[in-house]
Design a protein around this motif. Sequence first.
Motif, PDB file in Angstrom:
ATOM      1  N   UNK A  94       0.989  -0.985  -0.027  1.00  0.00           N
ATOM      2  CA  UNK A  94       0.028  -0.007   0.156  1.00  0.00           C
ATOM      3  C   UNK A  94       0.862   1.304   0.033  1.00  0.00           C
ATOM      4  N   UNK A  95       1.835   1.291   0.595  1.00  0.00           N
ATOM      5  CA  UNK A  95       2.755   2.500   0.462  1.00  0.00           C
ATOM      6  C   UNK A  95       4.141   2.556  -0.348  1.00  0.00           C
ATOM      7  N   UNK A  97       4.412   3.620  -3.219  1.00  0.00           N
ATOM      8  CA  UNK A  97       4.595   4.917  -3.852  1.00  0.00           C
ATOM      9  C   UNK A  97       5.184   6.137  -3.178  1.00  0.00           C
ATOM     10  N   UNK A  98       4.819   5.886  -2.050  1.00  0.00           N
ATOM     11  CA  UNK A  98       5.489   7.027  -1.118  1.00  0.00           C
ATOM     12  C   UNK A  98       6.763   6.532  -0.248  1.00  0.00           C
TER      13      UNK A  98
END
Lengths: 298, 344
Positions: A94-95, A97-98
């Motif tokens: 979920x993370x 991309x960051x």
Amino acid sequence: MQQVINVFLIGISIGSIYALMSLALVLVWRSTRVVNFAQAGQAIVTTYIAWEVVNRSGSFLMAFILAVAIGGLIGGLVESGMMRTLFKHASDGPVAAVAPVIATLGLLGVIRALVGLIWTNEGKRFESPVSTAGFVIGDTTLPFSRLNLLIIFTAAFVMIVFSIVFQRTNLGLALRAAAYNPEIARLSGVKVSMTRTIGWVFAGAAGAVAGILLSPNDSLTPYSLDVLFVFGFVAAVIGGLESLVGAVVGGLVLGVGLSFITFYLGTSLVFPTAFIVLVVVLLVRPSGLFGVKGARSA
Amino acid sequence: MLKQKRDKSSKREHNPYRRRLLFFILLGWGLLLLGDRVSELRVYQGALIAIYALAIGSLILLTGYSGQLSLGQGAFMAIGAYAAALTQIYLQPPLIVTFIAAVVVAALFGAIIGGGAARLSGPYLAGTTLALALGLPTLANLFSFLGGETGLYFDVGIAPERFGAEFTLYKWFFWIAALATLIMLFFIQNILKSRYGRAWKAGRSNPAAAQLVGLQVGRRKVLAFTISAGVAGLAGALLGMVSLVAPSTFTLSLSFAIITGAVLAGLTSLTGSILGGLVLVVIPEIAEMVSGNFGESEAVTANFPGLITSLLLILTVLFTPNGPAEQWHHHKEKKKQKALEKAH
């Protein structure tokens, strides 16, 4: 009229520093699709090293060369040490991309803390290698000084070196190919993983130049390059984050624009203006002035 | 497997609302009892933990669920704090109204900026919000009613008489901060478990698919940004209450600290936010103890906490990108699945 020219020249001087930082961000973006939030942090290390060298030996040139070399080295180490591990572990979830943003922010924090531990947080005065008094023409003193001239020439020199490397050498061709299409570059024999590291090395060197040019005649603290990062980012976005020419033009445009605002409207409007420019460019022309359409999907 | 899981979750959702409410009430009660037993400094730190937890919660909603990374939570906190202070100074309404004003004004700004932010992804959004966090506090120098560098004083007054004479100011701060945080976290928790939370998750993991099933991904992103900004605004008002409503309170370091706390606690679990707040307060404390051993050097005291938290941040994102809690959960799930496969 004379004042307008003055403000313009000072804008070019500060803008060429923004252009270098923007160039560093674009180089990293092209090679690994990451905005390196630690770019200013890497530059702060080399700037402190330069300060130390100037203080001990008095030679600005030596400080400059050492800072650029170490800047490149740090860039290479960060890519091969941290970013590769990151891409290996955090490629999905979920993370994902960051994750690069967070990792480079963490690096920024580590670098600042280490710099603060070594040199303390107190502001250091970085003496300018040349006179900061304005040129005198007739009986008027201009705000434009030898330091400004030195900044413009140094930045121009670095940019010329970069453009020769990128346009005239095999290495430059490989770097451009890998940035354009990594898959095809790999198939035609370019070592893409190596071009990534080299991109970071060049970026580190460019950032180091930006740091060392911004700091003379100013107070140097572990936080003093934050502003440079933000303006470099705005300049890079104006240029489209893809194009090296765009990065330079973006930096110069921003420098001149902000210089006029500082002189005619006051310093307090500089940040709001930069922010508004950033937002407007992102919303109206998200691929920047020099970007390719559809390049913003990452 | 899937069916079994659904059965289980439906059983768990028998009355999730009441269960969560009970949990939060118990937590609050425990905290308040604790508040009577510890020193003044600890009470102050307790208030800070609550405030950080709230700010981290706002970021978890935004980043962990809606997938937008904001480096500018500090800016929205500043907006909330100034809104609360100005309301307090010029209107002197009941205390709760000032806090509501903080939420509303910050959410309004969030809606405006979120409208632009929804079109940006990853590093662009991060860079833009970073510029916001760095630039917005400088506006305080532009308008004289914002108080310039010295800032404003957000005075919530002393505790009402009925709490007794021994009820100190810091305890009053702690009560307000803890209560506001618990209520807000409860509210966020419920949103995240609702269809909105699921829609955010869907939009984050696969925007195209989410669009296909009829979710308006862009509009939902703006909504997430608005809510997150409102919550951050409340956290900012609370922070302004315990310190000062000034540019020096809402620095870039504050925004970074909140991201650090959120990542360390796990970006995808709201329960971690309190843990994150705890970490942000405890680490400087530990650093102070350590630096005491090195002879009270100022450079060490100022930089050691940053070094530790930043190192933890890098290690977390490198090795457990979804946060330690999530990783553990994932690990357990995998083990269960393996055991199930073996049984078949």
